[in-house]
Write a protein that holds these residues in place. Structure first.
Motif, PDB file in Angstrom:
ATOM      1  N   LYS A  62       0.831  -1.206   0.000  1.00 21.70           N
ATOM      2  CA  LYS A  62       0.000   0.000   0.000  1.00 21.70           C
ATOM      3  C   LYS A  62       0.869   1.261   0.000  1.00 21.70           C
ATOM      4  N   SER A  63       1.969   1.220   0.779  1.00 25.77           N
ATOM      5  CA  SER A  63       2.893   2.353   0.823  1.00 25.77           C
ATOM      6  C   SER A  63       4.227   1.883   1.358  1.00 25.77           C
ATOM      7  N   TYR A  94       8.078   3.720   2.999  1.00 26.48           N
ATOM      8  CA  TYR A  94       8.895   4.879   3.334  1.00 26.48           C
ATOM      9  C   TYR A  94      10.349   4.439   3.316  1.00 26.48           C
ATOM     10  N   GLN A 112       2.505   5.787   7.947  1.00 25.01           N
ATOM     11  CA  GLN A 112       2.703   7.170   7.499  1.00 25.01           C
ATOM     12  C   GLN A 112       3.591   7.899   8.500  1.00 25.01           C
TER      13      GLN A 112
END
Length: 155
Positions: free
Chosen positions: A41-42, A44, A84
């Motif tokens: 999904k994401s 970092y 996040q």
């Protein structure tokens, strides 16, 4: 149940945890990955070095990155339960341990314990070399020593 495989290039997984929202957060030496529904999904990418210390809590993730093992400059990161970035902050000195909850990252250095709140503000208390670790238990920060534990109060 159906099994899914996800390949991640140029990263070594260090820890993983399913969060309350059902997402799987995978902390690697160079990145944090959020997997949801079997897909990435994401992610970092840590650009300031490799992860040296970390903690994956029930609702947040803390990571400390440094350029090398003897670096006096470290980057401290706090992530929410979806991976996040909440904030990152530079901390000087050797970091011995890190833990977190959704409101702060707590960093154990050689002579102090630092609290970095989700808004980026810092508080610290001094400690001596007998403190071996720090943990958050039921919303209370504890310092762990050979002869027992005690709560940490920031004033």
């Amino acid at each position: 149940e159906e099994t899914k495989t996800i390949n991640v290039a140029n990263a070594m997984p260090l820890a993983a945890r399913y969060m309350e929202n059902g997402d799987l957060l995978v902390l690697c030496d160079t990145k944090l990955i959020n997997v949801s529904g079997g897909e990435i999904k994401s992610e970092y990418n840590f650009s300031g070095g490799d992860v040296a210390e970390f903690h994956i809590g029930e609702d947040s993730v803390a990571a400390v990155c440094s350029d090398n093992a003897v670096s006096s400059e470290n980057e401290v990161f706090l992530f929410d339960s979806q991976g996040q970035l909440v904030y990152n902050k530079s901390v000087k000195g050797k970091i011995n341990s890190v833990c977190c909850d959704k409101s702060a990252v707590y960093v154990l250095c050689d002579d102090s314990i630092i609290s970095i709140s989700a808004d980026g503000s810092e508080k610290s208390v001094s400690c001596d070399a007998s403190v071996e670790d720090i943990v958050v238990l039921y919303g209370t920060l504890l310092k762990c020593e050979k002869l027992g534990t005690s709560s940490v109060k920031f004033e």
